[in-house]
Write a protein that holds these residues in place. Structure first.
Motif, PDB file in Angstrom:
ATOM      1  N   PRO A   7       0.880  -1.289  -0.202  1.00  0.00           N
ATOM      2  CA  PRO A   7      -0.492   0.027  -0.333  1.00  0.00           C
ATOM      3  C   PRO A   7       1.186   1.318   0.087  1.00  0.00           C
ATOM      4  CG  PRO A   7      -0.498  -1.492   1.835  1.00  0.00           C
ATOM      5  CD  PRO A   7       1.088  -1.839   0.913  1.00  0.00           C
ATOM      6  N   ARG A   8       0.177   2.327  -0.747  1.00  0.00           N
ATOM      7  CA  ARG A   8       1.098   3.321  -1.038  1.00  0.00           C
ATOM      8  C   ARG A   8      -0.374   5.178  -0.825  1.00  0.00           C
ATOM      9  NH1 ARG A   8       1.885   2.691  -6.524  1.00  0.00           N
ATOM     10  NH2 ARG A   8       0.493   4.620  -7.454  1.00  0.00           N
ATOM     11  N   ILE A   9       0.858   6.002  -0.810  1.00  0.00           N
ATOM     12  CA  ILE A   9       0.161   7.099  -0.899  1.00  0.00           C
ATOM     13  C   ILE A   9       1.117   7.968  -1.547  1.00  0.00           C
ATOM     14  CG2 ILE A   9      -0.595   9.405   0.415  1.00  0.00           C
ATOM     15  CD1 ILE A   9      -1.192   8.238   3.048  1.00  0.00           C
ATOM     16  N   THR A  26       6.296   9.151  -4.212  1.00  0.00           N
ATOM     17  CA  THR A  26       5.222   8.150  -3.419  1.00  0.00           C
ATOM     18  C   THR A  26       5.992   7.105  -2.071  1.00  0.00           C
ATOM     19  OG1 THR A  26       5.094   6.730  -5.274  1.00  0.00           O
ATOM     20  CG2 THR A  26       4.715   5.478  -3.389  1.00  0.00           C
ATOM     21  N   LEU A  29       3.366   2.357   2.296  1.00  0.00           N
ATOM     22  CA  LEU A  29       2.855   2.434   3.559  1.00  0.00           C
ATOM     23  C   LEU A  29       3.395   0.452   4.551  1.00  0.00           C
ATOM     24  CD1 LEU A  29      -0.704   3.828   2.408  1.00  0.00           C
ATOM     25  CD2 LEU A  29       0.835   5.252   4.050  1.00  0.00           C
ATOM     26  N   LEU A  54      -3.403  13.785  -2.351  1.00  0.00           N
ATOM     27  CA  LEU A  54      -3.178  12.858  -2.042  1.00  0.00           C
ATOM     28  C   LEU A  54      -3.855  11.729  -2.323  1.00  0.00           C
ATOM     29  CD1 LEU A  54      -3.104  14.101   1.982  1.00  0.00           C
ATOM     30  CD2 LEU A  54      -0.803  13.256  -0.150  1.00  0.00           C
ATOM     31  N   LYS A  55      -3.256  10.817  -3.310  1.00  0.00           N
ATOM     32  CA  LYS A  55      -3.802   9.888  -3.266  1.00  0.00           C
ATOM     33  C   LYS A  55      -3.232   8.140  -3.171  1.00  0.00           C
ATOM     34  CE  LYS A  55      -3.938  11.298  -8.542  1.00  0.00           C
ATOM     35  NZ  LYS A  55      -3.983  10.804  -9.492  1.00  0.00           N
ATOM     36  N   PHE A  56      -4.153   7.733  -2.237  1.00  0.00           N
ATOM     37  CA  PHE A  56      -4.090   6.325  -1.708  1.00  0.00           C
ATOM     38  C   PHE A  56      -4.332   5.271  -1.852  1.00  0.00           C
ATOM     39  CE2 PHE A  56      -5.375  10.104   1.631  1.00  0.00           C
ATOM     40  CZ  PHE A  56      -5.060   9.630   2.702  1.00  0.00           C
ATOM     41  N   TRP A  57      -3.953   4.768  -2.346  1.00  0.00           N
ATOM     42  CA  TRP A  57      -3.536   3.391  -3.307  1.00  0.00           C
ATOM     43  C   TRP A  57      -3.497   1.981  -2.221  1.00  0.00           C
ATOM     44  CZ3 TRP A  57      -4.150   3.600  -8.547  1.00  0.00           C
ATOM     45  CH2 TRP A  57      -3.524   4.563  -8.723  1.00  0.00           C
ATOM     46  N   VAL A  62     -10.050   3.604   4.062  1.00  0.00           N
ATOM     47  CA  VAL A  62      -8.839   4.579   4.452  1.00  0.00           C
ATOM     48  C   VAL A  62      -9.249   5.127   5.657  1.00  0.00           C
ATOM     49  CG1 VAL A  62      -8.067   6.385   3.934  1.00  0.00           C
ATOM     50  CG2 VAL A  62      -7.518   5.078   2.232  1.00  0.00           C
ATOM     51  N   VAL A  64      -8.197   8.105   7.745  1.00  0.00           N
ATOM     52  CA  VAL A  64      -7.210   9.088   7.981  1.00  0.00           C
ATOM     53  C   VAL A  64      -7.637  10.124   9.355  1.00  0.00           C
ATOM     54  CG1 VAL A  64      -5.853  11.195   7.486  1.00  0.00           C
ATOM     55  CG2 VAL A  64      -6.554   9.895   5.956  1.00  0.00           C
TER      56      VAL A  64
END
Length: 74
Positions: A7-9, A26, A29, A54-57, A62, A64
């Motif tokens: 997973p990443r942002i 990038t 996470l 911000l793009k959450f992958w 999610v 926050v």
């Protein structure tokens, strides 16, 4: 087959009201349940007005919570 999944942002920012955007940077996470994710980006320059994207992958939901953006002037 199975692909390795992390997973990443992705972060990009605009200094002109969203007309043009910076390159995407990038940050990977931690897996869910394996410590907090505290992310840091540096070297964004200076601006009077800035907009962050911000793009959450990830494959799960999610949340926050208690997000804090700290702006440091050097």
């Amino acid at each position: 087959g199975n692909l390795f999944y992390i997973p990443r942002i992705d972060l990009s920012f605009s200094k002109d009201g969203g007309v043009s955007w910076s390159n995407i940077v990038t940050r990977n996470l931690h897996p869910i349940g394996d410590r907090q994710n505290i992310l840091q980006w540096e070297g964004m320059g200076v601006a009077n007005d800035i907009c962050f994207k911000l793009k959450f992958w990830m494959r799960s939901r999610v949340v926050v919570n208690n997000a804090l953006i700290q702006v440091v002037s050097v």
